[in-house]
Design an enzyme around this catalytic site. Structure first.
Site, PDB file in Angstrom:
ATOM      1  N   VAL A  12       0.822  -1.207   0.000  1.00 57.41           N
ATOM      2  CA  VAL A  12       0.000   0.000   0.000  1.00 57.41           C
ATOM      3  C   VAL A  12       0.860   1.262   0.000  1.00 57.41           C
ATOM      4  CG1 VAL A  12      -1.561   1.355   1.461  1.00 57.41           C
ATOM      5  CG2 VAL A  12      -2.084  -1.006   0.927  1.00 57.41           C
ATOM      6  N   THR A 122      -5.263  -0.135   7.448  1.00 59.59           N
ATOM      7  CA  THR A 122      -6.592  -0.568   7.891  1.00 59.59           C
ATOM      8  C   THR A 122      -6.536  -0.782   9.400  1.00 59.59           C
ATOM      9  OG1 THR A 122      -6.917  -1.656   5.779  1.00 59.59           O
ATOM     10  CG2 THR A 122      -8.365  -2.341   7.586  1.00 59.59           C
ATOM     11  N   ARG A 165      -6.790  -3.073  -5.015  1.00 59.99           N
ATOM     12  CA  ARG A 165      -6.667  -4.536  -5.053  1.00 59.99           C
ATOM     13  C   ARG A 165      -5.270  -4.886  -5.536  1.00 59.99           C
ATOM     14  NH1 ARG A 165     -11.139  -5.122  -9.474  1.00 59.99           N
ATOM     15  NH2 ARG A 165      -9.941  -3.274 -10.042  1.00 59.99           N
ATOM     16  N   ASN A 222     -14.691  -4.703   3.330  1.00 56.58           N
ATOM     17  CA  ASN A 222     -13.966  -5.969   3.170  1.00 56.58           C
ATOM     18  C   ASN A 222     -14.770  -7.148   3.709  1.00 56.58           C
ATOM     19  OD1 ASN A 222     -11.833  -4.981   1.792  1.00 56.58           O
ATOM     20  ND2 ASN A 222     -10.308  -5.282   3.402  1.00 56.58           N
ATOM     21  N   PHE A 263     -17.459 -10.827  -7.482  1.00 54.61           N
ATOM     22  CA  PHE A 263     -17.273 -11.613  -6.251  1.00 54.61           C
ATOM     23  C   PHE A 263     -18.294 -12.738  -6.125  1.00 54.61           C
ATOM     24  CE2 PHE A 263     -13.821  -9.798  -3.793  1.00 54.61           C
ATOM     25  CZ  PHE A 263     -13.503  -8.743  -4.640  1.00 54.61           C
ATOM     26  N   LEU A 264     -18.752 -13.242  -7.268  1.00 52.40           N
ATOM     27  CA  LEU A 264     -19.655 -14.400  -7.256  1.00 52.40           C
ATOM     28  C   LEU A 264     -18.985 -15.577  -7.952  1.00 52.40           C
ATOM     29  CD1 LEU A 264     -23.321 -13.173  -7.954  1.00 52.40           C
ATOM     30  CD2 LEU A 264     -22.311 -13.964  -5.809  1.00 52.40           C
ATOM     31  N   CYS A 274      -5.694  -9.092   3.310  1.00 59.74           N
ATOM     32  CA  CYS A 274      -6.763  -8.229   3.841  1.00 59.74           C
ATOM     33  C   CYS A 274      -7.974  -8.981   4.367  1.00 59.74           C
ATOM     34  CB  CYS A 274      -7.180  -7.223   2.781  1.00 59.74           C
ATOM     35  SG  CYS A 274      -5.881  -6.024   2.427  1.00 59.74           S
ATOM     36  N   ARG A 341       0.336 -14.083   1.538  1.00 60.15           N
ATOM     37  CA  ARG A 341      -0.237 -14.015   2.880  1.00 60.15           C
ATOM     38  C   ARG A 341      -1.626 -14.672   2.901  1.00 60.15           C
ATOM     39  NH1 ARG A 341       1.087  -7.696   4.161  1.00 60.15           N
ATOM     40  NH2 ARG A 341       0.800  -7.563   1.916  1.00 60.15           N
TER      41      ARG A 341
HETATM   42  P1  NAD Z   1       3.205  -4.589   4.043  1.00 57.28           P
HETATM   43  O1  NAD Z   1       3.514  -5.554   5.099  1.00 57.28           O
HETATM   44  O2  NAD Z   1       3.395  -4.946   2.607  1.00 57.28           O
HETATM   45  O3  NAD Z   1       4.020  -3.226   4.285  1.00 57.28           O
HETATM   46  C1  NAD Z   1       4.180  -2.628   5.526  1.00 57.28           C
HETATM   47  C2  NAD Z   1       5.553  -1.952   5.535  1.00 57.28           C
HETATM   48  O4  NAD Z   1       5.659  -1.123   6.686  1.00 57.28           O
HETATM   49  C3  NAD Z   1       6.712  -2.942   5.616  1.00 57.28           C
HETATM   50  O5  NAD Z   1       7.607  -2.712   4.539  1.00 57.28           O
HETATM   51  C4  NAD Z   1       7.384  -2.625   6.967  1.00 57.28           C
HETATM   52  O6  NAD Z   1       8.765  -2.803   6.960  1.00 57.28           O
HETATM   53  C5  NAD Z   1       7.007  -1.170   7.132  1.00 57.28           C
HETATM   54  N1  NAD Z   1       7.078  -0.656   8.514  1.00 57.28           N
HETATM   55  C6  NAD Z   1       6.646  -1.224   9.650  1.00 57.28           C
HETATM   56  N2  NAD Z   1       6.872  -0.408  10.695  1.00 57.28           N
HETATM   57  C7  NAD Z   1       7.451   0.708  10.206  1.00 57.28           C
HETATM   58  C8  NAD Z   1       7.903   1.930  10.783  1.00 57.28           C
HETATM   59  N3  NAD Z   1       7.795   2.172  12.085  1.00 57.28           N
HETATM   60  N4  NAD Z   1       8.455   2.849   9.968  1.00 57.28           N
HETATM   61  C9  NAD Z   1       8.567   2.631   8.644  1.00 57.28           C
HETATM   62  N5  NAD Z   1       8.147   1.507   8.050  1.00 57.28           N
HETATM   63  C10 NAD Z   1       7.584   0.557   8.805  1.00 57.28           C
HETATM   64  O7  NAD Z   1       1.677  -4.161   4.289  1.00 57.28           O
HETATM   65  P2  NAD Z   1       0.596  -3.691   3.203  1.00 57.28           P
HETATM   66  O8  NAD Z   1       0.028  -4.845   2.504  1.00 57.28           O
HETATM   67  O9  NAD Z   1       1.166  -2.555   2.431  1.00 57.28           O
HETATM   68  O10 NAD Z   1      -0.521  -3.129   4.183  1.00 57.28           O
HETATM   69  C11 NAD Z   1      -0.374  -1.923   4.896  1.00 57.28           C
HETATM   70  C12 NAD Z   1      -1.729  -1.532   5.451  1.00 57.28           C
HETATM   71  O11 NAD Z   1      -2.634  -1.263   4.371  1.00 57.28           O
HETATM   72  C13 NAD Z   1      -2.393  -2.619   6.288  1.00 57.28           C
HETATM   73  O12 NAD Z   1      -3.107  -2.024   7.334  1.00 57.28           O
HETATM   74  C14 NAD Z   1      -3.348  -3.267   5.309  1.00 57.28           C
HETATM   75  O13 NAD Z   1      -4.447  -3.865   5.940  1.00 57.28           O
HETATM   76  C15 NAD Z   1      -3.794  -2.092   4.483  1.00 57.28           C
HETATM   77  N6  NAD Z   1      -4.265  -2.419   3.145  1.00 57.28           N
HETATM   78  C16 NAD Z   1      -3.592  -3.343   2.398  1.00 57.28           C
HETATM   79  C17 NAD Z   1      -4.040  -3.637   1.103  1.00 57.28           C
HETATM   80  C18 NAD Z   1      -3.332  -4.659   0.263  1.00 57.28           C
HETATM   81  O14 NAD Z   1      -3.894  -5.055  -0.752  1.00 57.28           O
HETATM   82  N7  NAD Z   1      -2.140  -5.091   0.614  1.00 57.28           N
HETATM   83  C19 NAD Z   1      -5.157  -2.972   0.580  1.00 57.28           C
HETATM   84  C20 NAD Z   1      -5.793  -2.016   1.362  1.00 57.28           C
HETATM   85  C21 NAD Z   1      -5.336  -1.753   2.640  1.00 57.28           C
END
Ligand code: NAD
Length: 447
Positions: A12, A122, A165, A222, A263-264, A274, A341
Site C-alpha cells: 500500500v 486498515t 486490489r 472488506n 465476487f460471485l 486483507c 499471505r
Molecule cells: P506490508 O507488510 O506490505 O508493508 C508494511 C511496511 O511497513 C513494511 O515494509 C514494513 O517494513 C514497514 N514498517 C513497519 N513499521 C514501520 C515503521 N515504524 N516505519 C517505517 N516503516 C515501517 O503491508 P501492506 O500490505 O502494504 O498493508 C499496509 C496496510 O494497508 C495494512 O493495514 C493493510 O491492511 C492495508 N491495506 C492493504 C491492502 C493490500 O492489498 N495489501 C489494501 C488495502 C489496505
C-alpha cells in the site's frame, strides 16, 4: 500539491507513494527495512505489481519520488504524513497496532509545526483517536524536557482507508470507485483536496465523514466482500449435492442489479493480506462491543472449511492421497501478485502433504514467497520451471490460482503428461464438457 512522507513502503505504501507522486506531489517513502529501501534506490521494485515499476521510475526521474530509512528527515520535510504500515492479526484476531503506534510516536517526536497525519493502514475503529493521543503524548514529553520551547503544535489526524486490489493496485489507486476521508478540520480538508486534486478533477466520488465512520467503512466493505465470496462458495457446495451448476446460478444472480456479478466466483476460499485479517479484526471489535457480527463469524469459519473441502474433493476422487503426486498450478492467493499471505494454497498443500501426497508446484511470481512460507513441508514440494513441468508423471492436475497463462493450457498435452487424466479445476476456468470429451475426469467447484 503537497510534500508528503509515507511511512511504510509495502504494497500500500509504495503504490500510494508512487501514485501520489504521479498526481504531482513530492513524496518520500520511508521504511525500516534497509534492504527494501536500498533496492528501491537501485531501481528495483520489491513486489510484483503490474505497472508499478513504470510509475516509480517516472516519478523518481522527475525527482518527485524518493526513498529513505530516515523517518525524522522525511517527516520534517513533509506537510502531510501518511501512515501505511502493516496491521497484522494478533493471536486473538485483533489488529496488532504496534507498527501504527511506533509510526505515530515517531511523528510526535519529530514535528515542530502543523502537520496533517493521514492513516491509510486498515485499523480498528477508534485508532484515529489513539493516533492523536500517541502523538500528543510525545509532544507533551518533549515539552516537559524543554519547557522553554513551544511544542504545543496543532496537528490533525485524517482517516483515508485504501481500497486498492493487489494485482491492479496502480489502476485502482488512480481510478478509485470512491475516496473516503474521515476528517475533522477545514485545514486538513484543504490539504487532502490539494493532494487528491487530480481525482477531484476526474469527479471521483469523495465521501467525507468522521474518523470512526471512515475506519468502519473499510472493515465493513472488506467483510461484505468476504461474505459474498463465502456465500457463493457455500451455494456451490450445495449445487454439487443437488445437481445444479453454480456457473449458471452465479451468472443469473449477478444480472440482478441488487446483487451484481462481481465476487460471485466460487473457489478454494478467500485469502490474501486483507480479507482474512480484516474479517477477524472486525469480528473481534464487534464482540468487544457486545454487538456480535454473526454473519462475519460464520464467514470466517466457512472459509477455513472451504480450503479443506478442496482437499476432501481430491481425496474422494483419487481414493487416497498416500503416495500420490499432484501437479499444482498457482500458489498466490490470486493472479497478478506474488503475495502469499493467507493464500488458500498454504492450508491446502499442508493438508495434502500430511495426507501423504507429494507436490510439484508452479506459480509465475509467488514461488519465492511460497518456498519460505511452506518450509515445514519443503521435503514434499518441488518447485517447477513452468506449468507443463509440474505434470510429468503426476496423478492429477490441481488448479488453485487462475493466472491467465493457466486458462489456455493445451489439454491434449496435459493429458499426455499426466499419469492419469484427472483435472481439479478449483477456479472453474475450464469447460467440463470439453474436458470430459478429451477423456479427463473433471472436478470443478459447484458444477
Ligand atoms: P506490508 O507488510 O506490505 O508493508 C508494511 C511496511 O511497513 C513494511 O515494509 C514494513 O517494513 C514497514 N514498517 C513497519 N513499521 C514501520 C515503521 N515504524 N516505519 C517505517 N516503516 C515501517 O503491508 P501492506 O500490505 O502494504 O498493508 C499496509 C496496510 O494497508 C495494512 O493495514 C493493510 O491492511 C492495508 N491495506 C492493504 C491492502 C493490500 O492489498 N495489501 C489494501 C488495502 C489496505
Amino acid at each position: 500539491m503537497a510534500s508528503i512522507a509515507v511511512i511504510g513502503t509495502g504494497y500500500v505504501g509504495l503504490v500510494s507513494g508512487a501514485c501520489l507522486a504521479d498526481f504531482g506531489n513530492t513524496v518520500t517513502c520511508v521504511d525500516v527495512d534497509e534492504k527494501k529501501i536500498e533496492s528501491l534506490r537501485a531501481g528495483q521494485i520489491p513486489i510484483f505489481e503490474p505497472g508499478l515499476s513504470d510509475v516509480v521510475a517516472r516519478n523518481v526521474a522527475a525527482e518527485r519520488l524518493s526513498f529513505t530509512t530516515d523517518a525524522s528527515q522525511a517527516i520534517q520535510a513533509a506537510e502531510v504524513i501518511f501512515i501505511a504500515v502493516g496491521t497484522p492479526p494478533s493471536d486473538d484476531g485483533s489488529a496488532d497496532l504496534r507498527y501504527v503506534e511506533e509510526a505515530a510516536r515517531t511523528i510526535g517526536r519529530t514535528i515542530d509545526s502543523y502537520r496533517v497525519v493521514v492513516d491509510k493502514s486498515t485499523v480498528p475503529i477508534g485508532t484515529g483517536k489513539l493516533v492523536k493521543k500517541w502523538i500528543a503524548e510525545e509532544l507533551a514529553a518533549r515539552a516537559l524536557q524543554s519547557p522553554t520551547s513551544d511544542l504545543s503544535h496543532e496537528f490533525d489526524v485524517v482517516s483515508n482507508p485504501e481500497f486498492l486490489r493487489e494485482g491492479s493496485a496502480v489502476y485502482d489507486f488512480m481510478h478509485p470507485d470512491r475516496v473516503v476521508l474521515g476528517i475533522e478540520s477545514d485545514k486538513a480538508r484543504e490539504a487532502m483536496r490539494a493532494i487528491y486534486r487530480v481525482l477531484y478533477l476526474n469527479e471521483t466520488p469523495f465521501i467525507e465523514t468522521n474518523l470512526e465512520s471512515a475506519e468502519m467503512i473499510k472493515y465493513a466493505s472488506n467483510a461484505f466482500l468476504a461474505v459474498k465470496i463465502t456465500f457463493i462458495n457455500e451455494i456451490a457446495n450445495l449445487c454439487e449435492k443437488v445437481g445444479a451448476d453454480v456457473k449458471a446460478v452465479a451468472t443469473a444472480m449477478g444480472k440482478d442489479g441488487r446483487i451484481g456479478a462481481k465476487f460471485l466466483h466460487p473457489g478454494p476460499g478467500y485469502g490474501g493480506s486483507c480479507f482474512p485479517k480484516d474479517t477477524k479484526a472486525l469480528a473481534d471489535i464487534a464482540r468487544k462491543n457486545d454487538s456480535p457480527l454473526k454473519v462475519v463469524e460464520a464467514t470466517i469459519l466457512a472459509n477455513e472449511a472451504q480450503k479443506l473441502r478442496m482437499v476432501d474433493k481430491i481425496e474422494e476422487a483419487l481414493g487416497s492421497l498416500k503416495g500420490k503426486k499432484l501437479a499444482v498450478l498457482g500458489l498466490a492467493f490470486k493472479p497478478n501478485t506474488d503475495d502469499m499471505r493467507e493464500a488458500p494454497s498454504l492450508a491446502i498443500l499442508a493438508a495434502l502433504v500430511s495426507g501423504g501426497a507429494r507436490i510439484k508446484a508452479y506459480d509465475p511470481e509467488a514461488m519465492k514467497e511460497a518456498s519460505w512460507r511452506l518450509q515445514a513441508i519443503d521435503d514434499h514440494v518441488t518447485y517447477c520451471a513452468g506449468e507443463y513441468d509440474t505434470m510429468k508423471d503426476a496423478d492429477a492436475l490441481v488448479i488453485l490460482t487462475e493466472w491467465n497463462q493457466f486458462r489456455n493450457l493445451d489439454l491434449a498435452k496435459v493429458k499426455r503428461l499426466l499419469k492419469t487424466p484427472v483435472l481439479f479445476d478449483f477456479r472453474n476456468i475450464y469447460d467440463r464438457v470439453q474436458a470430459e470429451a478429451l477423456g479427463f475426469a473433471y472436478i470443478g467447484v459447484g458444477r
